[in-house]
Scaffold this active site. Structure first.
Site, PDB file in Angstrom:
ATOM      1  N   HIS A  73      44.825  39.716  40.903  1.00 27.23           N
ATOM      2  CA  HIS A  73      45.943  38.838  40.528  1.00 27.23           C
ATOM      3  C   HIS A  73      45.834  38.406  39.066  1.00 27.23           C
ATOM      4  CE1 HIS A  73      44.043  34.739  40.743  1.00 27.23           C
ATOM      5  NE2 HIS A  73      43.296  35.240  41.687  1.00 27.23           N
ATOM      6  N   ASP A 187      38.790  33.342  37.120  1.00 25.29           N
ATOM      7  CA  ASP A 187      39.570  33.666  38.315  1.00 25.29           C
ATOM      8  C   ASP A 187      41.025  33.783  37.892  1.00 25.29           C
ATOM      9  OD1 ASP A 187      40.892  33.750  40.739  1.00 25.29           O
ATOM     10  OD2 ASP A 187      40.288  31.767  41.404  1.00 25.29           O
ATOM     11  N   GLU A 219      49.403  34.730  43.132  1.00 22.15           N
ATOM     12  CA  GLU A 219      48.354  34.637  44.151  1.00 22.15           C
ATOM     13  C   GLU A 219      47.970  33.180  44.396  1.00 22.15           C
ATOM     14  OE1 GLU A 219      44.125  34.603  45.703  1.00 22.15           O
ATOM     15  OE2 GLU A 219      44.980  33.654  43.945  1.00 22.15           O
ATOM     16  N   GLU A 220      47.887  32.417  43.314  1.00 23.23           N
ATOM     17  CA  GLU A 220      47.474  31.006  43.455  1.00 23.23           C
ATOM     18  C   GLU A 220      48.584  30.154  44.085  1.00 23.23           C
ATOM     19  OE1 GLU A 220      44.470  30.289  43.075  1.00 23.23           O
ATOM     20  OE2 GLU A 220      43.577  31.509  41.497  1.00 23.23           O
ATOM     21  N   ASP A 242      38.541  40.159  43.207  1.00 23.38           N
ATOM     22  CA  ASP A 242      38.650  38.730  42.918  1.00 23.38           C
ATOM     23  C   ASP A 242      37.235  38.150  42.895  1.00 23.38           C
ATOM     24  OD1 ASP A 242      39.735  36.176  42.482  1.00 23.38           O
ATOM     25  OD2 ASP A 242      41.335  36.482  43.944  1.00 23.38           O
ATOM     26  N   HIS A 336      37.837  27.331  39.872  1.00 24.42           N
ATOM     27  CA  HIS A 336      39.079  26.556  39.721  1.00 24.42           C
ATOM     28  C   HIS A 336      38.960  25.395  38.739  1.00 24.42           C
ATOM     29  CE1 HIS A 336      41.638  28.161  43.330  1.00 24.42           C
ATOM     30  NE2 HIS A 336      41.147  29.118  42.573  1.00 24.42           N
TER      31      HIS A 336
HETATM   32 ZN   LIG Z   1      41.495  34.401  42.466  1.00 26.14          ZN
END
Ligand SMILES: [Zn+2]
Length: 374
Positions: A73, A187, A219-220, A242, A336
């Site tokens: 992603h 990420d 994706e998020e 990922d 994150h």
């Molecule tokens: Zn990810």
């Protein structure tokens, strides 16, 4: 048995550049443009679908070989502007799994209609006058306010702030120690870099299988982009790249033995368990394939599991009559947050592993499930 592998210097530069690009879910245009530019000389065809997924196709020499989709992603998490106060402060919603603990005192960027970004800071009560009981309290996002340097609402609007605008952590990327990188959107821009570098290898070796290398969107935002692109491509094999949560910090040692620098990860279980009840148990034939390639190439891999998270592969497995799917990746720390990190050797190992494995897939690929998971 691990053979030291390194990323090409140009690939490292690309990674740092990718990490600094804003690309909130639903606002991936800048990242998509970068990906397409890099993909164009390395593929037979590069296109973008209606949702913004970017697809580079390398046509295989054997039409009977299974079709492979290798994807990562492109989007990141962040915020959306919800309101501009009369005194010029900007209020936000979260978009994706944002850790509220890290927010006050952060630098962020607000996207403008012309594609540029406006710097802003997330305010925090002046420490001098913060009562002791507030010092350990986490401020909910609804209470936070962004300062863009405006004196009132009209000035903020004139600067380009508008309701619905994307907000991301201020892009930052730097080397940390000899083998690691630290910064924003590891990420999954590191995953984007891995698929670009694998595309480079596959383009050079002309695989037997047709391979679609795909940068997915949103994706998020509850994993929305990968499923439609998989429906269009109808792959037989889906390989999702990922990050995996690294277990080698003092707070996570009891969780797992996953360690930075110890090699790429093969994920045997993902389950989100909250908003979505989806997850992935990988297809045993793919696990067998990737472990076999690891053995042949001498690349050490780490066996991973993840409770509390999932990837795009969870939805891609449901496409068509069922797509054989697997999650591969590498460890990342502080996921994150704006200071995620990962190890370049794990990424280089994953590129080599993918090139060796996918390059080997032909019409004889054995999809049988065997007697048990390898
Ligand atoms: Zn990810």
């Amino acid at each position: 048995m691990s053979t030291a592998r390194a990323l090409r210097p140009d690939a490292l530069e690309d990674l740092l550049q990718l990490m600094r690009l804003p690309g909130l879910a639903g606002h991936e245009q800048g990242v998509a443009a970068f990906m397409q530019e890099r993909m164009r000389p390395l593929a037979d065809e590069v296109r973008e679908d209606r949702l913004g997924n970017v697809i580079a196709t390398v046509r295989g020499s054997d039409p009977d070989a299974p079709v492979v989709m290798l994807f990562a992603h492109m989007d990141s998490l962040g915020f959306i502007v919800r309101k501009i106060d009369d005194d010029g402060f900007v209020r936000i919603h979260r978009l994706g799994g944002i850790p509220e603990k890290v927010l006050p005192g952060l630098r962020v960027e607000i996207g403008r209609a012309d594609g540029s970004t406006l710097p802003a800071v997330i305010g925090m009560k002046a420490h001098h006058v913060t009562p002791p009981e507030e010092k350990t309290r986490v401020n909910p996002i609804a209470e936070l306010f962004l300062d863009v340097g405006a004196s009132d609402k009209a000035e903020a609007e004139a600067m380009g702030v508008r309701v619905g605008a994307p907000v991301t952590y201020a892009g930052y990327a730097e080397r940390l120690g000899e083998h690691r990188v630290s910064g924003t959107a590891i990420d999954n821009r590191s995953g984007c870099l891995v698929i670009l570098e694998t595309l480079r290898e596959l383009h050079a070796q002309r695989p037997k299988a047709t391979v679609h290398v795909v940068g997915t969107v949103q994706e998020e935002f509850n994993l929305r982009g990968a499923q439609p692109v998989a429906q269009a491509l109808q792959p037989d094999i889906a390989i999702c790249i990922d990050i995996a949560v690294s277990g080698d910090t003092p707070d996570l040692r009891p969780l797992s033995d996953i360690s930075m620098g110890a090699g790429p990860t093969v994920n045997f279980y993902t389950f989100h368990s909250r908003g979505t009840l989806n997850g992935l148990l990988p297809h045993p034939a793919l696990v067998r394939g990737v472990l076999g390639a690891a053995e042949r190439t001498g690349i050490a891999v780490q066996r991973a599991t993840m409770f509390g998270g999932l990837t795009d592969a969870s939805y891609v497995q449901l496409v068509g009559e069922g797509t054989a799917s697997i999650d591969l990746g590498f460890p990342a720390r502080f996921t994150h947050t704006p200071i995620e990190s990962c190890d370049l050797r794990d990424m280089a190992g994953l590129v080599a592993l993918l090139a060796a494995w996918i390059g080997d897939i032909d019409a004889n690929f054995d999809f049988s499930r065997g007697v048990a998971m390898p």
